[in-house]
Scaffold this motif. Structure first.
Motif, PDB file in Angstrom:
ATOM      1  N   GLN A 121       0.832  -1.193   0.000  1.00  0.00           N
ATOM      2  CA  GLN A 121       0.000   0.000   0.000  1.00  0.00           C
ATOM      3  C   GLN A 121       0.875   1.255   0.000  1.00  0.00           C
ATOM      4  OE1 GLN A 121      -1.545   0.836   4.236  1.00  0.00           O
ATOM      5  NE2 GLN A 121      -1.134  -1.384   4.294  1.00  0.00           N
ATOM      6  N   PRO A 122       0.292   2.433  -0.308  1.00  0.00           N
ATOM      7  CA  PRO A 122       1.045   3.690  -0.195  1.00  0.00           C
ATOM      8  C   PRO A 122       0.954   4.236   1.222  1.00  0.00           C
ATOM      9  CG  PRO A 122      -1.086   4.096  -1.203  1.00  0.00           C
ATOM     10  CD  PRO A 122      -1.019   2.615  -0.953  1.00  0.00           C
ATOM     11  N   VAL A 123       2.095   4.662   1.764  1.00  0.00           N
ATOM     12  CA  VAL A 123       2.140   5.246   3.114  1.00  0.00           C
ATOM     13  C   VAL A 123       2.924   6.551   3.039  1.00  0.00           C
ATOM     14  CG1 VAL A 123       2.796   4.928   5.523  1.00  0.00           C
ATOM     15  CG2 VAL A 123       2.056   2.958   4.166  1.00  0.00           C
ATOM     16  N   SER A 124       2.389   7.599   3.673  1.00  0.00           N
ATOM     17  CA  SER A 124       3.037   8.904   3.680  1.00  0.00           C
ATOM     18  C   SER A 124       3.107   9.443   5.100  1.00  0.00           C
ATOM     19  CB  SER A 124       2.268   9.911   2.815  1.00  0.00           C
ATOM     20  OG  SER A 124       2.244   9.530   1.460  1.00  0.00           O
ATOM     21  N   SER A 125       4.155  10.194   5.380  1.00  0.00           N
ATOM     22  CA  SER A 125       4.175  10.987   6.601  1.00  0.00           C
ATOM     23  C   SER A 125       3.330  12.234   6.361  1.00  0.00           C
ATOM     24  CB  SER A 125       5.614  11.374   6.962  1.00  0.00           C
ATOM     25  OG  SER A 125       6.246  12.036   5.880  1.00  0.00           O
ATOM     26  N   PRO A 126       2.712  12.792   7.409  1.00  0.00           N
ATOM     27  CA  PRO A 126       1.815  13.943   7.211  1.00  0.00           C
ATOM     28  C   PRO A 126       2.542  15.141   6.611  1.00  0.00           C
ATOM     29  CG  PRO A 126       1.510  12.976   9.385  1.00  0.00           C
ATOM     30  CD  PRO A 126       2.729  12.341   8.809  1.00  0.00           C
ATOM     31  N   ALA A 127       1.866  15.868   5.731  1.00  0.00           N
ATOM     32  CA  ALA A 127       2.405  17.093   5.138  1.00  0.00           C
ATOM     33  C   ALA A 127       1.241  17.953   4.675  1.00  0.00           C
ATOM     34  CB  ALA A 127       3.341  16.778   3.988  1.00  0.00           C
ATOM     35  N   PHE A 128       1.347  19.265   4.897  1.00  0.00           N
ATOM     36  CA  PHE A 128       0.308  20.206   4.514  1.00  0.00           C
ATOM     37  C   PHE A 128       0.784  21.192   3.453  1.00  0.00           C
ATOM     38  CE2 PHE A 128      -1.001  18.588   8.581  1.00  0.00           C
ATOM     39  CZ  PHE A 128      -2.380  18.542   8.516  1.00  0.00           C
ATOM     40  N   THR A 129       2.095  21.281   3.241  1.00  0.00           N
ATOM     41  CA  THR A 129       2.650  22.157   2.226  1.00  0.00           C
ATOM     42  C   THR A 129       3.070  21.338   1.014  1.00  0.00           C
ATOM     43  OG1 THR A 129       4.915  22.001   3.079  1.00  0.00           O
ATOM     44  CG2 THR A 129       3.487  23.679   4.044  1.00  0.00           C
ATOM     45  N   PHE A 130       3.689  22.002   0.039  1.00  0.00           N
ATOM     46  CA  PHE A 130       4.197  21.321  -1.153  1.00  0.00           C
ATOM     47  C   PHE A 130       5.360  20.399  -0.832  1.00  0.00           C
ATOM     48  CE2 PHE A 130       6.058  25.562  -0.716  1.00  0.00           C
ATOM     49  CZ  PHE A 130       7.403  25.247  -0.549  1.00  0.00           C
ATOM     50  N   ASN A 131       5.893  20.474   0.381  1.00  0.00           N
ATOM     51  CA  ASN A 131       7.128  19.780   0.738  1.00  0.00           C
ATOM     52  C   ASN A 131       6.855  18.694   1.773  1.00  0.00           C
ATOM     53  OD1 ASN A 131       9.848  19.144   1.184  1.00  0.00           O
ATOM     54  ND2 ASN A 131      10.096  20.784   2.680  1.00  0.00           N
ATOM     55  N   ASN A 132       7.108  17.419   1.392  1.00  0.00           N
ATOM     56  CA  ASN A 132       7.068  16.315   2.349  1.00  0.00           C
ATOM     57  C   ASN A 132       8.481  15.741   2.439  1.00  0.00           C
ATOM     58  OD1 ASN A 132       6.707  13.954   3.835  1.00  0.00           O
ATOM     59  ND2 ASN A 132       4.676  13.569   2.991  1.00  0.00           N
ATOM     60  N   PRO A 133       9.262  16.153   3.424  1.00  0.00           N
ATOM     61  CA  PRO A 133      10.687  15.832   3.427  1.00  0.00           C
ATOM     62  C   PRO A 133      11.035  14.403   3.825  1.00  0.00           C
ATOM     63  CG  PRO A 133      10.129  17.042   5.400  1.00  0.00           C
ATOM     64  CD  PRO A 133       8.878  16.997   4.559  1.00  0.00           C
ATOM     65  N   LEU A 134      10.098  13.654   4.437  1.00  0.00           N
ATOM     66  CA  LEU A 134      10.433  12.337   4.978  1.00  0.00           C
ATOM     67  C   LEU A 134       9.997  11.186   4.085  1.00  0.00           C
ATOM     68  CD1 LEU A 134       9.607  12.764   8.768  1.00  0.00           C
ATOM     69  CD2 LEU A 134      11.693  13.347   7.516  1.00  0.00           C
ATOM     70  N   VAL A 329       7.309  21.446  -5.376  1.00  0.00           N
ATOM     71  CA  VAL A 329       7.286  22.889  -5.597  1.00  0.00           C
ATOM     72  C   VAL A 329       7.362  23.233  -7.076  1.00  0.00           C
ATOM     73  CG1 VAL A 329       9.788  23.133  -5.318  1.00  0.00           C
ATOM     74  CG2 VAL A 329       8.280  25.079  -4.836  1.00  0.00           C
ATOM     75  N   THR A 330       8.060  22.425  -7.900  1.00  0.00           N
ATOM     76  CA  THR A 330       8.145  22.675  -9.338  1.00  0.00           C
ATOM     77  C   THR A 330       7.986  21.364 -10.093  1.00  0.00           C
ATOM     78  OG1 THR A 330      10.548  22.352  -9.562  1.00  0.00           O
ATOM     79  CG2 THR A 330       9.792  24.540  -8.890  1.00  0.00           C
ATOM     80  N   ASN A 331       7.815  21.446 -11.417  1.00  0.00           N
ATOM     81  CA  ASN A 331       7.560  20.239 -12.198  1.00  0.00           C
ATOM     82  C   ASN A 331       8.802  19.666 -12.862  1.00  0.00           C
ATOM     83  OD1 ASN A 331       8.138  21.574 -14.664  1.00  0.00           O
ATOM     84  ND2 ASN A 331       6.015  22.113 -15.013  1.00  0.00           N
ATOM     85  N   PHE A 332       9.961  20.337 -12.736  1.00  0.00           N
ATOM     86  CA  PHE A 332      11.157  19.881 -13.440  1.00  0.00           C
ATOM     87  C   PHE A 332      12.351  19.758 -12.503  1.00  0.00           C
ATOM     88  CE2 PHE A 332      14.442  20.927 -16.922  1.00  0.00           C
ATOM     89  CZ  PHE A 332      14.579  19.600 -17.261  1.00  0.00           C
ATOM     90  N   GLY A 333      12.683  20.825 -11.797  1.00  0.00           N
ATOM     91  CA  GLY A 333      13.791  20.755 -10.848  1.00  0.00           C
ATOM     92  C   GLY A 333      13.482  19.840  -9.689  1.00  0.00           C
ATOM     93  N   PHE A 334      12.202  19.815  -9.268  1.00  0.00           N
ATOM     94  CA  PHE A 334      11.758  18.907  -8.234  1.00  0.00           C
ATOM     95  C   PHE A 334      10.713  17.962  -8.828  1.00  0.00           C
ATOM     96  CE2 PHE A 334      13.693  22.491  -6.189  1.00  0.00           C
ATOM     97  CZ  PHE A 334      14.427  21.923  -5.160  1.00  0.00           C
ATOM     98  N   ASP A 335       9.934  17.270  -8.021  1.00  0.00           N
ATOM     99  CA  ASP A 335       9.128  16.173  -8.576  1.00  0.00           C
ATOM    100  C   ASP A 335       7.645  16.487  -8.636  1.00  0.00           C
ATOM    101  OD1 ASP A 335       8.633  16.040  -5.876  1.00  0.00           O
ATOM    102  OD2 ASP A 335       8.836  13.878  -5.730  1.00  0.00           O
TER     103      ASP A 335
END
Length: 460
Positions: A121-134, A329-335
């Protein structure tokens, strides 16, 4: 590859047959996303891959629903792959590139409101901004439990096993994530913590170039956990322990104005290497964004800052350790894009950045645009480039020092051809400025990147 595809297809056939044989017992539904893309791209840092690429990816999910309290999910994926490439889309391959993406069961513990999800399954750590660092949508075998005490307070607990070599007593990787979401009227807050246990033999497997996991998503795990320049080595501990603490939240009380914040700190210690290097990482990252939704446009201002390495490579790393990060945050430099993203990095460790965006620009029905300008700079000490012998471009993206920076400009367009069929156009340009004192002379061609992509997505 053909054998794996045949086995997955057979499993899907058996599932469909079982559902048909018990039509009165279960309901079978399907949904998915089929994507096709054509892009022209030139990457930085001497990228020698083809400028033009044609790709496709088909994700189809089957939902076997017995009741509101019990259902099974099977998602298969064909691709992604290059047209004409060796991964299933070349002439004579008959498009065989099928794999299992998800396979899990959702059920409610009888007599309670506790929900259980078990399986891949997909599992994510919580994030509310464009950035999920973990950890963002990690596809992993896991056992997850969710319980909602009331409308305001809930709790989620997930045990994950990303890796098990099944050869020694120190060959597993385990993660435990605890999340406590709290929701009020016009606001949310979500503290969480995660613990990780990394067996020494498991890390030898994922970091060994001769091992089957090298080059896979699991194979790049070490780049997010070990210090820069440490190489494919392991420490003297039989098991390394890692822990993370984080908190995030958003304020929507003054809708259409929205503010969101995220913060995380983490630490991991693999002991000492044979080269007297401390194999540990500890650091933090914070991000924030504010937006206001108008009828025809949503302006957004975002910012993040992550701790960076000092000038001593032997005392470990001062960057936050990560498992499966995502920075959209972006479609090319980031994901944040369809594919060929992450030219700078997929995560935010060791960098800071600011972005100004105008999203969902709508002047004509069925046609929207996103316009973004983003500035990124490193937070790692300049001396690390020479002292640690790191490369400017590593497996986890650009290693940017305080003397390195980049600008990215994006212009995206979405046109809804039909309700379920959309065409996307992504235009991006990156201008990279590397510190010559740290990295030496770099040609002008290696300091810029561009992408022009056309993608069609069929969602059903």
């Amino acid at each position: 590859m053909m054998r794996k595809g045949a086995i997955t297809l057979l499993a899907a056939g058996l599932l469909l047959g079982a559902a048909a044989g018990n039509a009165g017992a279960v309901e079978l539904t399907a949904n998915g996303t089929w994507e096709f893309g054509w892009s022209w791209m030139q990457g930085p840092m001497g990228d020698t891959s083809d400028t033009f690429k044609a790709k496709q990816r088909l994700r189809t999910q089957f939902n076997v629903i017995a009741s509101e309290d019990l259902k099974g999910v099977l998602q298969i994926e064909i691709g992604d792959g290059d047209w004409g490439g060796p991964d299933g889309f070349a002439m004579g391959n008959d498009g065989v590139n099928m794999k299992l993406r998800f396979g899990y069961v959702d059920w409610v513990i009888p007599g309670t409101d506790a929900r259980v999800r078990m399986g891949l399954q997909p599992v994510s750590s919580p994030a509310f901004t464009f950035n999920n660092p973990l950890m963002s949508d990690l596809e992993v075998a896991a056992l997850a439990l969710n319980y909602q005490f009331n409308e305001m307070l809930g709790v989620s607990l997930a045990w994950m096993r990303p890796y098990n070599d099944d050869t020694t007593s120190h060959d597993t990787i385990d993660l435990l994530l605890l999340s406590v979401p709290v929701t009020g009227e016009g606001w949310q807050i979500n503290p969480y913590g995660m613990y990780g246990a990394f067996g020494r033999d498991a890390m030898e497997g994922v970091m060994n170039p001769d091992h089957e996991t090298w080059g896979s998503e699991l194979g790049w795990l070490s780049a997010g956990l070990l210090p820069a320049g440490s190489g494919p080595v392991v420490g003297d501990k039989s098991h390394a322990s890692a822990w993370w603490l984080g908190i995030g939240g958003e304020l929507t009380l003054f809708d259409p104005f929205r503010v969101a914040l995220d913060f995380a700190y983490g630490s991991v210690d693999f002991g000492d290497s044979a080269y007297n290097m401390q194999l540990k990482r500890r650091g933090w990252v914070a991000s924030a964004e504010a937006s206001y939704t108008f009828d025809r446009v949503t302006p957004l201002l975002g910012f993040w800052y992550a701790s960076g390495d000092d000038s001593n490579p032997y005392d470990g790393s001062e960057r936050i350790p990560v498992v499966y990060p995502s920075n959209g945050v972006t479609n090319f430099g980031f994901d944040g894009g369809w594919y060929d993203a992450g030219q700078i990095s997929t995560g935010s460790a060791g960098k800071w950045g600011v972005t100004l965006q105008f999203n969902d620009i709508s002047l004509i029905d069925s046609l929207t645009h996103d316009l973004r300008a983003t500035y990124v700079r490193g937070t790692n000490n300049r001396e690390m480039a020479a002292v640690a012998g790191v490369a400017a471009y590593g497996v986890d993206g650009l290693y940017l020092t305080t003397g390195d920076s980049a600008w990215e400009f994006d212009f995206d367009t979405k046109y809804e051809i039909y309700k379920n069929l959309a065409m996307h156009v992504e235009l991006s340009y990156i201008k990279l400025d590397l510190d010559t004192a740290a990295w030496g002379s770099v040609s002008s061609d290696d300091k810029k990147a561009y992408k022009a992509g056309i993608y069609l997505t069929y969602d059903f």
